[in-house]
Design a protein around this motif. Structure first.
Motif: not given
Length: 280
Positions: A149-175
């Motif tokens: 499946p493509r990303d367009v299908h990801a919320l309809d495909h029966p995935y068994a789990g999801l991991v939310l990861e949030v990553i911060d940086t100090d500057t836009p250049e680092q991001c």
């Protein structure tokens, strides 16, 4: 109905502008119902808000709810998170795709409809928005290339789990450097042979000034990336092997990079109170 729905405008609005199916934007919202309100909140969201406050809106074309039971909450890291205080806060996660190029159009509608829902007492008060942000799509990395499946299908495909990861940086250049490293090196290596079929990467965008007062302004604009790992296995089964130590790897990859939240979820069962008894 006697109300004038101004139906003539719909044909006019639909005749112009982007109307592809690519998820150019997302709403990612992690919410904590207040103690004692778990069942009532879940019923309100399942029976009313998921539809009236989300899926019925123009250009929001896919959605899915996820839940973190207490055992899943206890797998989260880091202990001191800039996103969730405490890190276990936010047991429900809802994710929605918005058509690329239609963010401004969607936002006009969502602000207006939420004002109406609020006026009509259809907004549940006993909850806290822990992490709620509209975000722009930055990248998608697949484990199996063109297969699956493509990303367009990801919320309809029966995935068994999801991991939310949030990553911060100090500057836009680092991001910007972080995004390139994730796309070209880190995610392809991490996905190979893993239970994750794909990872979508998003950048938060500011909420409009006329947003509802119970939703705080988005943090980390320009310096934060949000990753969604779509899993083919229950995250409990693969957490230690595939996600333990991920924050250390990110921190060691370059200056100013830090994981501020790594949180596993499983899908809710629509229309039911499955998992509600296991939240605390």
């Amino acid at each position: 109905m006697s109300d004038d729905t101004r139906s003539d405008l719909y044909a006019e609005l639909a005749s112009t502008g982007p109307y592809g199916v690519r998820p150019g934007h997302a709403l990612i919202t992690m919410v904590e119902p207040h103690p004692g309100h778990e069942y009532a909140y879940n019923r309100w969201y399942e029976d009313d808000h998921y539809y009236a406050g989300a899926m019925a809106m123009p250009w929001m074309f896919a959605g899915r709810r996820w839940v973190a039971t207490r055992d899943l909450q206890l797998l989260r890291s880091p202990e001191k998170s800039a996103v969730a205080q405490p890190v276990t806060a936010g047991c429900y996660l809802s994710v929605y795709w918005i058509t690329e190029g239609r963010y401004d159009d969607h936002m006009r509608w969502t602000v207006a409809i939420n004002r109406r829902l609020n006026r009509d007492a259809r907004v549940y008060r006993d909850r806290t928005h822990v992490f709620t942000a509209f975000q722009d799509h930055a990248a998608t990395v697949y484990r199996d290339g063109a297969a699956g499946p493509r990303d367009v299908h990801a919320l309809d495909h029966p995935y068994a789990g999801l991991v939310l990861e949030v990553i911060d940086t100090d500057t836009p250049e680092q991001c910007a450097g972080l995004l390139e490293w994730l796309r070209a090196r880190h995610l392809p290596a991490r996905l190979a042979g893993s239970p994750a079929a794909l990872v979508t990467v998003f950048r938060p965008t500011p909420l409009p000034g006329d947003r509802m007062t119970y939703v705080k302004q988005v943090e980390g604009v320009g310096t934060r990336l949000t990753l969604l790992w779509f899993l083919e296995r229950d995250p409990r089964e693969c957490w230690e092997e595939h996600f333990t130590g991920l924050d250390t790897e990110i921190a060691a990859s370059g200056p100013g990079r830090r994981v501020e939240l790594l949180a596993p979820f499983v899908p809710t069962v629509p229309g039911t109170d499955t998992h509600v008894s296991a939240l605390r």
